[in-house]
Scaffold this motif. Structure first.
Motif, mmCIF file in Angstrom:
data_model
loop_
_atom_site.group_PDB
_atom_site.id
_atom_site.type_symbol
_atom_site.label_atom_id
_atom_site.label_comp_id
_atom_site.label_asym_id
_atom_site.label_seq_id
_atom_site.Cartn_x
_atom_site.Cartn_y
_atom_site.Cartn_z
ATOM 1 N N SER A 76 0.802 -1.231 0.000
ATOM 2 C CA SER A 76 0.000 0.000 0.000
ATOM 3 C C SER A 76 0.829 1.273 0.000
ATOM 4 O O SER A 76 0.372 2.315 -0.480
ATOM 5 C CB SER A 76 -0.965 0.010 1.189
ATOM 6 O OG SER A 76 -0.260 -0.060 2.412
ATOM 7 N N THR A 77 2.051 1.237 0.540
ATOM 8 C CA THR A 77 2.853 2.464 0.577
ATOM 9 C C THR A 77 4.312 2.132 0.826
ATOM 10 O O THR A 77 4.693 0.976 1.035
ATOM 11 C CB THR A 77 2.338 3.425 1.667
ATOM 12 O OG1 THR A 77 2.920 4.710 1.481
ATOM 13 C CG2 THR A 77 2.657 2.903 3.067
ATOM 14 N N THR A 78 5.136 3.163 0.822
ATOM 15 C CA THR A 78 6.557 3.046 1.153
ATOM 16 C C THR A 78 6.939 4.234 2.024
ATOM 17 O O THR A 78 6.233 5.245 2.082
ATOM 18 C CB THR A 78 7.439 3.066 -0.113
ATOM 19 O OG1 THR A 78 7.301 4.349 -0.757
ATOM 20 C CG2 THR A 78 7.047 1.958 -1.079
ATOM 21 N N ALA A 79 8.086 4.110 2.691
ATOM 22 C CA ALA A 79 8.582 5.225 3.493
ATOM 23 C C ALA A 79 8.830 6.440 2.605
ATOM 24 O O ALA A 79 8.548 7.580 2.998
ATOM 25 C CB ALA A 79 9.862 4.812 4.213
ATOM 26 N N GLN A 80 9.316 6.209 1.396
ATOM 27 C CA GLN A 80 9.566 7.308 0.467
ATOM 28 C C GLN A 80 8.270 8.016 0.086
ATOM 29 O O GLN A 80 8.223 9.245 0.019
ATOM 30 C CB GLN A 80 10.260 6.781 -0.793
ATOM 31 C CG GLN A 80 10.582 7.874 -1.803
ATOM 32 C CD GLN A 80 11.269 7.342 -3.051
ATOM 33 O OE1 GLN A 80 11.651 6.184 -3.116
ATOM 34 N NE2 GLN A 80 11.431 8.200 -4.046
ATOM 35 N N SER A 81 7.207 7.238 -0.143
ATOM 36 C CA SER A 81 5.917 7.836 -0.489
ATOM 37 C C SER A 81 5.394 8.699 0.645
ATOM 38 O O SER A 81 4.862 9.803 0.412
ATOM 39 C CB SER A 81 4.904 6.748 -0.832
ATOM 40 O OG SER A 81 5.278 6.044 -1.988
ATOM 41 N N LEU A 82 5.521 8.216 1.872
ATOM 42 C CA LEU A 82 5.067 8.996 3.027
ATOM 43 C C LEU A 82 5.848 10.304 3.143
ATOM 44 O O LEU A 82 5.278 11.362 3.433
ATOM 45 C CB LEU A 82 5.228 8.174 4.307
ATOM 46 C CG LEU A 82 4.367 6.910 4.423
ATOM 47 C CD1 LEU A 82 4.701 6.163 5.711
ATOM 48 C CD2 LEU A 82 2.884 7.249 4.377
ATOM 49 N N GLU A 83 7.146 10.223 2.898
ATOM 50 C CA GLU A 83 7.968 11.428 2.969
ATOM 51 C C GLU A 83 7.592 12.415 1.868
ATOM 52 O O GLU A 83 7.495 13.631 2.108
ATOM 53 C CB GLU A 83 9.442 11.063 2.858
ATOM 54 C CG GLU A 83 10.381 12.243 3.026
ATOM 55 C CD GLU A 83 11.836 11.841 3.130
ATOM 56 O OE1 GLU A 83 12.667 12.719 3.435
ATOM 57 O OE2 GLU A 83 12.140 10.645 2.915
ATOM 58 N N GLU A 84 7.336 11.908 0.664
ATOM 59 C CA GLU A 84 6.952 12.781 -0.449
ATOM 60 C C GLU A 84 5.606 13.447 -0.190
ATOM 61 O O GLU A 84 5.408 14.624 -0.529
ATOM 62 C CB GLU A 84 6.915 11.970 -1.749
ATOM 63 C CG GLU A 84 8.301 11.558 -2.241
ATOM 64 C CD GLU A 84 8.229 10.637 -3.435
ATOM 65 O OE1 GLU A 84 7.107 10.195 -3.802
ATOM 66 O OE2 GLU A 84 9.298 10.328 -4.006
ATOM 67 N N GLU A 85 4.672 12.726 0.410
ATOM 68 C CA GLU A 85 3.385 13.324 0.768
ATOM 69 C C GLU A 85 3.584 14.475 1.753
ATOM 70 O O GLU A 85 2.957 15.535 1.635
ATOM 71 C CB GLU A 85 2.467 12.268 1.384
ATOM 72 C CG GLU A 85 1.943 11.236 0.399
ATOM 73 C CD GLU A 85 1.160 10.153 1.095
ATOM 74 O OE1 GLU A 85 0.836 10.324 2.296
ATOM 75 O OE2 GLU A 85 0.876 9.124 0.463
ATOM 76 N N ASP A 86 4.447 14.273 2.725
ATOM 77 C CA ASP A 86 4.703 15.310 3.720
ATOM 78 C C ASP A 86 5.310 16.563 3.093
ATOM 79 O O ASP A 86 5.057 17.686 3.551
ATOM 80 C CB ASP A 86 5.647 14.781 4.802
ATOM 81 C CG ASP A 86 4.894 14.298 6.031
ATOM 82 O OD1 ASP A 86 3.652 14.402 6.034
ATOM 83 O OD2 ASP A 86 5.548 13.828 6.975
ATOM 84 N N GLN A 87 6.106 16.376 2.067
ATOM 85 C CA GLN A 87 6.768 17.513 1.429
ATOM 86 C C GLN A 87 5.778 18.450 0.756
ATOM 87 O O GLN A 87 6.110 19.603 0.479
ATOM 88 C CB GLN A 87 7.804 17.017 0.421
ATOM 89 C CG GLN A 87 9.011 16.360 1.070
ATOM 90 C CD GLN A 87 9.935 15.691 0.073
ATOM 91 O OE1 GLN A 87 9.631 15.608 -1.125
ATOM 92 N NE2 GLN A 87 11.067 15.193 0.541
ATOM 93 N N HIS A 88 4.573 17.954 0.481
ATOM 94 C CA HIS A 88 3.544 18.780 -0.143
ATOM 95 C C HIS A 88 2.578 19.375 0.879
ATOM 96 O O HIS A 88 1.601 20.021 0.504
ATOM 97 C CB HIS A 88 2.761 17.950 -1.172
ATOM 98 C CG HIS A 88 3.570 17.539 -2.358
ATOM 99 N ND1 HIS A 88 4.244 16.335 -2.410
ATOM 100 C CD2 HIS A 88 3.833 18.171 -3.522
ATOM 101 C CE1 HIS A 88 4.887 16.254 -3.567
ATOM 102 N NE2 HIS A 88 4.654 17.345 -4.258
ATOM 103 N N MET A 89 2.852 19.145 2.157
ATOM 104 C CA MET A 89 1.973 19.633 3.213
ATOM 105 C C MET A 89 2.591 20.836 3.925
ATOM 106 O O MET A 89 3.807 20.895 4.096
ATOM 107 C CB MET A 89 1.720 18.526 4.255
ATOM 108 C CG MET A 89 1.012 17.313 3.707
ATOM 109 S SD MET A 89 -0.727 17.650 3.375
ATOM 110 C CE MET A 89 -1.282 16.013 2.903
#
Length: 337
Positions: free
Chosen positions: A38-51
């Protein structure tokens, strides 16, 4: 995601705010325990970068919560292992008063009070900010997840589930008139690549905003154009010639869109919609058919999509093409007024 509850003895668990970037990896591991891939640590970090990094919650002139803000916590056991996660958040474009949330518990630690601990924090945070409603999802394939939420005062709002079409078994000869009927009614079927440019993208955005309002699978408002564009045209998985349009003169009246996926040979239908006054003319079915034909030409073996249980017209179209339903989630709401 969700937590369910049983008769196990409560364990000693504690909540803490998440640590960035240390917690990306264990949170991704937790998500993937519940839903593999469902996800990766990289994906979570990239989502945060847009917040935004700072909350800006306030009340509007009607006394309703507006702005951006969020809380994120993890639950740890006595050994310091992350066994649960919870977040409540508000996007600036959400309807006044609304908060969204997500919560989950490691399958090995369910039924021991961890879910209650996390959800209590999220509800308290919503109350502190005087939100009017908290939304979330629980998975329909996790036993007891819906009843757990209902016991906490949430009500069922929608049931959205995946559907899958085996293209190797798809027989196009069974649907000879799907496209012809729409064309005979005066509709042109094109792609966004045929009508490139910002004007077309704005017309498509307006179509999506209008049709989302009566889509039972849609809850929150669509974001502003710039944010919507990032979501609707993700560079790594979308193409303009995969946005299929029904056009009446200069009007965009229908759309369906394909996304690539991480699985070879699998394409996902991201969104299908038709303006209300054009429904009942076979336009959605025609759009779906040309997208299926395109997927076959590309060598795909499977198409996936999702649909809300009560969206009878789209359910009928999907089933008519041979889509088979699979796993899904329940959208749940809790009111604080």
């Amino acid at each position: 995601m969700s937590s369910n509850q049983s008769s196990k003895t409560p364990l000693v668990a504690r909540l803490r705010e998440i640590l960035i970037p240390e917690d990306y990896e264990p949170i991704a591991k937790l998500f993937n325990l519940i839903e593999p891939g469902s996800t990766t640590a990289q994906s979570l970090e990239e989502e945060d970068q847009h917040m935004p990094t700072t909350s800006h919650l306030k009340k509007n002139e009607d006394g309703c919560l507006v702005g951006f803000g969020r809380t994120r916590v993890v639950a740890e056991n006595e050994e310091g292992q992350i066994i649960g996660y919870g977040a409540a958040f508000r996007a600036p474009w959400a309807a006044p008063g609304q908060l969204a949330s997500i919560f989950c518990v490691d399958p090995d630690f369910r039924g021991q009070g961890v879910g209650n601990l996390i959800l209590s924090h999220l509800e308290n945070w919503a109350n502190e900010h005087q939100a009017s409603v908290l939304s979330s999802i629980v998975m329909d394939w996790i036993d007891g997840s819906l009843s757990f939420a209902q016991k906490r005062g949430f009500v069922l709002d929608a049931h959205v589930f995946d559907l899958e079409l085996n293209l190797k078994e798809f027989d196009s000869t069974k649907y000879p008139d799907s496209v012809e009927l729409a064309i005979k009614s005066g509709i042109q079927l094109v792609t966004l690549a045929d009508l490139p440019g910002e004007e077309s993208e704005h017309k498509l955005y307006e179509l999506c905003v209008e049709t989302s309002k009566d889509n039972p699978g849609q809850y929150a408002n669509l974001p502003p154009f710039a944010e919507w564009r990032k979501e609707f045209f993700p560079e790594d998985i979308s193409r303009q010639d995969w946005v299929f349009l029904a056009v009446d003169g200069a009007r965009f009246v229908g759309v369906t869109q394909l996304f690539n996926t991480e699985d070879d040979g699998v394409l996902y239908t991201n969104y299908t919609a038709v303006k209300k006054e054009y429904r009942g003319r076979g336009i959605a079915k025609a759009l779906k058919r040309i997208s299926i034909d395109e997927a076959v030409k590309l060598g795909a073996h499977t198409m996936t999509t999702d649909s809300e249980e009560n969206n009878a017209p789209m359910q009928s179209i999907n089933r008519s093409f041979g889509y088979v339903p699979g796993k899904g989630h329940f959208r749940i709401l809790k009111s604080f007024v």
